[in-house]
Design a protein around this motif. Structure first.
Motif, PDB file in Angstrom:
ATOM      1  N   UNK A  21       0.797  -1.232   0.000  1.00  0.00           N
ATOM      2  CA  UNK A  21       0.000   0.000   0.000  1.00  0.00           C
ATOM      3  C   UNK A  21       0.825   1.275   0.000  1.00  0.00           C
ATOM      4  N   UNK A  22       2.071   1.153   0.464  1.00  0.00           N
ATOM      5  CA  UNK A  22       2.940   2.320   0.522  1.00  0.00           C
ATOM      6  C   UNK A  22       4.153   2.072  -0.374  1.00  0.00           C
ATOM      7  N   UNK A  23       4.240   2.815  -1.453  1.00  0.00           N
ATOM      8  CA  UNK A  23       5.368   2.686  -2.366  1.00  0.00           C
ATOM      9  C   UNK A  23       6.464   3.652  -1.962  1.00  0.00           C
ATOM     10  N   UNK A  24       7.688   3.133  -1.894  1.00  0.00           N
ATOM     11  CA  UNK A  24       8.806   3.960  -1.441  1.00  0.00           C
ATOM     12  C   UNK A  24       9.826   4.065  -2.565  1.00  0.00           C
ATOM     13  N   UNK A  25      10.104   5.290  -2.971  1.00  0.00           N
ATOM     14  CA  UNK A  25      11.135   5.520  -3.982  1.00  0.00           C
ATOM     15  C   UNK A  25      12.374   6.018  -3.248  1.00  0.00           C
ATOM     16  N   UNK A  26      13.377   5.157  -3.188  1.00  0.00           N
ATOM     17  CA  UNK A  26      14.572   5.498  -2.425  1.00  0.00           C
ATOM     18  C   UNK A  26      15.380   6.582  -3.118  1.00  0.00           C
ATOM     19  N   UNK A  27      16.226   7.205  -2.362  1.00  0.00           N
ATOM     20  CA  UNK A  27      17.065   8.261  -2.906  1.00  0.00           C
ATOM     21  C   UNK A  27      17.979   7.713  -3.995  1.00  0.00           C
ATOM     22  N   UNK A  28      18.583   6.559  -3.717  1.00  0.00           N
ATOM     23  CA  UNK A  28      19.466   5.972  -4.704  1.00  0.00           C
ATOM     24  C   UNK A  28      18.724   4.878  -5.469  1.00  0.00           C
ATOM     25  N   UNK A  29      18.094   5.250  -6.577  1.00  0.00           N
ATOM     26  CA  UNK A  29      17.284   4.282  -7.324  1.00  0.00           C
ATOM     27  C   UNK A  29      18.138   3.177  -7.916  1.00  0.00           C
ATOM     28  N   UNK A  30      19.441   3.432  -8.081  1.00  0.00           N
ATOM     29  CA  UNK A  30      20.304   2.393  -8.627  1.00  0.00           C
ATOM     30  C   UNK A  30      20.346   1.201  -7.673  1.00  0.00           C
ATOM     31  N   UNK A  31      20.311   1.491  -6.371  1.00  0.00           N
ATOM     32  CA  UNK A  31      20.299   0.421  -5.380  1.00  0.00           C
ATOM     33  C   UNK A  31      18.985  -0.337  -5.398  1.00  0.00           C
ATOM     34  N   UNK A  32      17.968   0.303  -5.973  1.00  0.00           N
ATOM     35  CA  UNK A  32      16.637  -0.266  -5.907  1.00  0.00           C
ATOM     36  C   UNK A  32      16.399  -1.283  -7.025  1.00  0.00           C
ATOM     37  N   UNK A  33      17.237  -1.252  -8.079  1.00  0.00           N
ATOM     38  CA  UNK A  33      16.994  -2.196  -9.168  1.00  0.00           C
ATOM     39  C   UNK A  33      17.577  -3.555  -8.805  1.00  0.00           C
ATOM     40  N   UNK A  34      16.770  -4.585  -9.024  1.00  0.00           N
ATOM     41  CA  UNK A  34      17.173  -5.925  -8.620  1.00  0.00           C
ATOM     42  C   UNK A  34      17.273  -6.872  -9.816  1.00  0.00           C
TER      43      UNK A  34
ATOM     44  N   UNK B 216       8.076   3.701 -12.152  1.00  0.00           N
ATOM     45  CA  UNK B 216       7.151   2.792 -12.842  1.00  0.00           C
ATOM     46  C   UNK B 216       6.992   1.492 -12.056  1.00  0.00           C
ATOM     47  N   UNK B 217       8.110   0.995 -11.496  1.00  0.00           N
ATOM     48  CA  UNK B 217       8.065  -0.262 -10.737  1.00  0.00           C
ATOM     49  C   UNK B 217       7.227  -0.110  -9.475  1.00  0.00           C
TER      50      UNK B 217
ATOM     51  N   UNK C 190       0.252  -0.101  -7.765  1.00  0.00           N
ATOM     52  CA  UNK C 190      -0.901   0.734  -7.438  1.00  0.00           C
ATOM     53  C   UNK C 190      -0.997   1.041  -5.943  1.00  0.00           C
ATOM     54  N   UNK C 191       0.062   1.641  -5.387  1.00  0.00           N
ATOM     55  CA  UNK C 191       0.046   1.961  -3.956  1.00  0.00           C
ATOM     56  C   UNK C 191      -0.927   3.095  -3.651  1.00  0.00           C
ATOM     57  N   UNK C 192      -1.436   3.125  -2.420  1.00  0.00           N
ATOM     58  CA  UNK C 192      -2.285   4.248  -1.997  1.00  0.00           C
ATOM     59  C   UNK C 192      -1.429   5.472  -1.719  1.00  0.00           C
ATOM     60  N   UNK C 193      -0.222   5.205  -1.219  1.00  0.00           N
ATOM     61  CA  UNK C 193       0.675   6.294  -0.835  1.00  0.00           C
ATOM     62  C   UNK C 193       2.015   6.106  -1.532  1.00  0.00           C
ATOM     63  N   UNK C 194       2.543   7.190  -2.073  1.00  0.00           N
ATOM     64  CA  UNK C 194       3.858   7.167  -2.708  1.00  0.00           C
ATOM     65  C   UNK C 194       4.780   8.075  -1.909  1.00  0.00           C
ATOM     66  N   UNK C 195       5.870   7.497  -1.388  1.00  0.00           N
ATOM     67  CA  UNK C 195       6.847   8.291  -0.639  1.00  0.00           C
ATOM     68  C   UNK C 195       8.113   8.415  -1.472  1.00  0.00           C
ATOM     69  N   UNK C 196       8.526   9.651  -1.708  1.00  0.00           N
ATOM     70  CA  UNK C 196       9.697   9.917  -2.534  1.00  0.00           C
ATOM     71  C   UNK C 196      10.781  10.533  -1.666  1.00  0.00           C
ATOM     72  N   UNK C 197      11.954   9.886  -1.627  1.00  0.00           N
ATOM     73  CA  UNK C 197      13.053  10.415  -0.819  1.00  0.00           C
ATOM     74  C   UNK C 197      14.060  11.088  -1.750  1.00  0.00           C
TER      75      UNK C 197
ATOM     76  N   UNK D  99       0.801  13.367 -12.668  1.00  0.00           N
ATOM     77  CA  UNK D  99      -0.306  12.507 -13.101  1.00  0.00           C
ATOM     78  C   UNK D  99      -0.668  11.441 -12.070  1.00  0.00           C
ATOM     79  N   UNK D 100       0.163  11.329 -11.032  1.00  0.00           N
ATOM     80  CA  UNK D 100      -0.039  10.268 -10.046  1.00  0.00           C
ATOM     81  C   UNK D 100      -1.237  10.576  -9.158  1.00  0.00           C
ATOM     82  N   UNK D 101      -2.092   9.586  -8.978  1.00  0.00           N
ATOM     83  CA  UNK D 101      -3.285   9.805  -8.159  1.00  0.00           C
ATOM     84  C   UNK D 101      -3.063   9.452  -6.697  1.00  0.00           C
ATOM     85  N   UNK D 102      -2.044   8.663  -6.431  1.00  0.00           N
ATOM     86  CA  UNK D 102      -1.776   8.270  -5.045  1.00  0.00           C
ATOM     87  C   UNK D 102      -1.477   9.501  -4.185  1.00  0.00           C
TER      88      UNK D 102
END
Ligand code: ADP
Ligand code: ADP
Length: 224
Positions: free
Chosen positions: A78-91, A148-149, A154-161, A181-184
């Motif tokens: 429900x809570x999408x987290x976009x980390x500061x270092x997106x490179x670390x986020x790709x798996x 995009x990931x 479809x999280x209710x909340x998007x947290x961007x660091x 365009x994000x509705x969250x």
């Protein structure tokens, strides 16, 4: 009910640093809130607590329901987290699989995964890059891939660091257009006052783990 509600919430790190002190706050569904403050103010800790990665004392309600330990482990959906270092986020080794990763974890059938992944990559302007290696993308492309990931779920909340850290002005503008365009519900941690003013309508200022201001963004900027 508010989508996010903290009541007298405190988080203390094991070595003694009190990162959040008696924080109370409510965020309504669909609001776009900036979380600002100097380094060490507690912004990332607050994000981690809201995302269920950390757990402090006090009350946390998500969409009206108390977040206990069981519910905390479900928050990632429900809570999408976009980390500061997106490179670390790709798996994954392909952009396509990167966006598909969370959906496959949710057990979506592959045909639905396929539709969603294609739609999200197109939306993020990455339609032609589905077979590319995420680590080889530009900073702006990687940020959009991470977005995009996260949004595929479809999280209710998007947290961007600090989403604009390291991005050039053009990449920043591309990101802003997408986020608009994000509705969250959006919680934006940022030092980028320009980005904050374009995206959010409410600003919360943290200082030493306490909320010291919570005002409309225009007012915050006027008084700065
Ligand atoms: P926990 O350590 O409570 O199980 P995590 O699994 O999220 O929580 O821990 C991730 C990392 O963050 C760990 O290496 C741990 O050292 C650190 N960490 C987590 N919670 C705390 C805390 N309350 N105080 C200090 N460090 C912590
Ligand atoms: P911000 O995101 O606003 O820079 P943080 O939430 O990262 O602030 O940090 C808040 C406080 O908690 C700071 O005093 C910081 O030193 C401390 N802190 C952050 N992470 C840890 C950790 N893993 N272990 C111990 N203390 C931490």
């Amino acid at each position: 009910p508010p989508i996010l509600e903290l009541h007298q919430y405190t988080y203390r790190y094991k070595d003694g640093a009190v990162a959040l002190r008696d924080v109370s706050l409510q965020v309504r569904r669909g609001e776009r809130v900036a979380l600002v403050g100097p380094n060490g103010a507690g912004k990332s800790t607050l994000a981690a607590c809201l995302a269920g990665i950390r757990s402090g004392s006090g009350r946390y309600r998500f969409d009206g329901k108390i977040v206990d330990n069981r519910r905390r482990r479900e928050l990632w959906r429900h809570v999408g987290l976009l980390f500061q270092d997106s490179a670390d986020q790709t798996v994954c080794s392909r952009c396509y699989d990167e966006v598909a990763f969370g959906l496959r974890n949710l057990g979506w059938p592959e045909s639905k995964v396929h539709q969603k992944v294609r739609a999200m990559l197109r939306w993020a302007g990455l339609g032609d890059l589905e077979n590319r290696v995420p680590q080889h993308l530009s900073g702006g492309e990687r940020k959009r891939l991470a977005l995009a990931s996260v949004l595929a779920m479809e999280p209710d909340v998007l947290i961007l660091d600090e989403p604009t850290a390291g991005l050039d002005p053009q990449a920043e503008e591309n990101l802003l257009k997408l986020l608009d365009e994000v509705e969250a519900t959006i919680l934006l941690i940022s030092h980028d006052i320009c980005f904050v003013s374009m995206l959010t309508d409410r600003t919360i200022l943290l200082h030493r783990g306490k909320i010291v201001r919570d005002v409309p963004t225009w007012r915050f900027l006027k008084d700065e």
